[in-house]
Enzyme design. Structure first.
Site, PDB file in Angstrom:
ATOM      1  NE  ARG A 194       7.437   6.547  -4.630  1.00 63.07           N
ATOM      2  CZ  ARG A 194       7.955   7.065  -3.504  1.00 63.07           C
ATOM      3  NH1 ARG A 194       7.287   7.019  -2.367  1.00 63.07           N
ATOM      4  NH2 ARG A 194       9.137   7.634  -3.514  1.00 63.07           N
ATOM      5  CE1 TYR A 254      -5.498 -12.408 -16.703  1.00 60.59           C
ATOM      6  CE2 TYR A 254      -4.507 -11.318 -14.805  1.00 60.59           C
ATOM      7  CZ  TYR A 254      -4.493 -11.634 -16.151  1.00 60.59           C
ATOM      8  OH  TYR A 254      -3.477 -11.168 -16.934  1.00 60.59           O
ATOM      9  CG  ASP A 290     -11.186  -9.311  -9.750  1.00 55.05           C
ATOM     10  OD1 ASP A 290     -11.899  -8.470 -10.335  1.00 55.05           O
ATOM     11  OD2 ASP A 290     -10.105  -9.726 -10.215  1.00 55.05           O
ATOM     12  CE  LYS A 298      -8.812  -6.973 -18.511  1.00 48.91           C
ATOM     13  NZ  LYS A 298      -7.605  -6.681 -17.797  1.00 48.91           N
TER      14      LYS A 298
END
Ligand SMILES: Cc1ncc(COP(=O)(O)O)c(C=O)c1O
Length: 393
Positions: free
Chosen positions: A56, A108, A180, A205
């Site tokens: 992690r 978004y 973004d 994306k």
């Protein structure tokens, strides 16, 4: 959190994509970074280890991706997350209860939902404004404002924010500017060089580009911000698995070539749509008719493959999405394959209807993610679907 070296940053974009963070693996000489599919690492003794204790906290495949993404954005620090929204969640956790965020009104839908339906319950406050007009941003600043969060171009209205001016305004008011950059990608736009403090990506994306993983990233030049984000990565744990990191890393190698094709087809298809009698409006910053085309030419090096257009009614949009054959009707964007989406009922369904309509995100709006197939085939598919729309009210 990984740090790019001067070596990582010295080359051109296509070279950085292939080499930054990706020296051959030292044990075997494997030319591609291995998928370190492990949750833990053997330690030699108390406090004696090779820099890796638990996956992690750090994983070598993730390290490679983080360094690669940072180098592509021309940044110093990269941090990878389990999804784009996990990255948004993490960057907002830099703040404390009582802090105020100014966010672009057209982001978004999931970003809007996270802010208005999750983090607002934990004491952050949000004001959504049209960041095309920075006087509106300045008017929204309060003594509690700590962050300006923008998407440019926006999903799906393709609005732009002037990043250099936003950076200036953020500095004046001591705000963290988060951008973004999912739609433009670092191939076409590098917000850190224009004044952003943190760049965010849904690596799901274009960066991955093959629609086979979900991930996110944050990139910054600010050491103290990177350190806090690395703390959050470990403390909150929204990390990507090594296989997903590897897939994203394979994707970035061809980002430059893919973006050139997305852009070439994007320009042709946007022009074709803008001349089509069944189409009421086209939103694409590469069109000279786009109200912010000059700004697009100043701050972007290309316009990409995202095109939205207005068909005039829900019925016409429905007929269109059901008539395409090469384009697939699906959520998401940025892959090699062409997709069509209906933002009002899909990506932006969680945005209140009045807010959607106020920004032109109507039931008749359709969004294309133009893939890298032959442009002529895509044009023929669109023409066939638009012929089906003729006569529908
Ligand atoms: C511009 C933009 N930012 C962030 C996200 C969220 O990314 P993810 O789906 O990887 O959580 C999306 C998803 O569609 C997006 O389009």
């Amino acid at each position: 959190m990984t740090r790019t070296t001067d070596d990582d940053l010295q080359y051109g974009f296509g070279t950085r994509a292939i080499h930054a963070g990706q020296a051959p693996e030292p044990v075997t000489g494997a030319i591609m970074p291995p998928v370190f599919q492990t949750s833990t690492y053997v330690q030699e003794g108390l406090g004696r280890h090779k820099g890796f204790e638990y996956a992690r906290t750090r994983n070598p495949t993730r390290d490679a991706l983080e360094r690669n993404l940072a180098a592509l954005e021309g940044g110093r620090h990269g941090l990878a997350w389990a999804s784009g929204l996990a990255a948004t969640d993490a960057v907002l956790k830099l703040l404390e209860a009582g802090d105020h965020v100014i966010c672009g009104e057209n982001v978004y839908g999931g970003t809007h939902r996270l802010m208005s339906q999750v983090l607002s319950h934990l004491g952050l406050t949000f004001t959504f404004v049209d960041t095309r007009d920075l006087t509106r941003v300045a008017d929204a600043v309060t003594p509690a404002t700590r962050m300006l969060y923008v998407e440019t171009p926006t999903n799906p209205m393709m609005r732009l924010t002037d990043l250099a001016a936003a950076g200036e305004l953020a500095r004046q008011h001591d705000l963290l500017l988060v951008v973004d950059n999912t739609f433009a990608t670092p191939y076409f736009q590098t917000p850190l060089s224009l004044g952003a403090d943190v760049v965010l990506h849904s690596t799901t994306k274009y960066l991955n580009g093959h629609s086979d993983m979900v991930g996110g990233a944050l990139i910054t030049n600010r050491d103290e911000v990177a350190e806090r984000l690395a703390f959050l990565q470990n403390a909150a744990g929204a990390v990507p698995g090594p296989m997903d990191c590897w897939l994203a890393l394979r994707g970035t190698k061809t980002l430059a070539l893919r973006m050139q094709q997305h852009d070439a087809s994007g320009r042709r298809i946007a022009t074709y749509l803008s001349e089509h009698p069944e189409v009421r409006a086209v939103y694409y910053p590469g069109l000279p008719s786009h109200p912010q085309h000059d700004l697009a030419c100043r701050q972007m090096r290309g316009f990409g493959g995202m095109v939205s257009f207005e068909l005039g009614s829900l019925g016409r949009a429905e007929r269109f999405v059901e008539s395409v054959r090469l384009f697939s009707f699906a959520e998401s964007l940025g892959g090699v394959e062409s997709l069509v989406g209906h933002p009002a009922s899909m990506t932006h369904a969680s945005v209140p209807a009045a807010m959607r309509e106020g920004m032109g995100l109507t039931d008749g709006l359709v969004r294309l993610s133009i893939g890298i197939e032959e442009t002529e085939d895509l044009l023929a598919d669109l023409e066939g679907a638009l012929q089906q729309v003729a006569g529908v009210s």
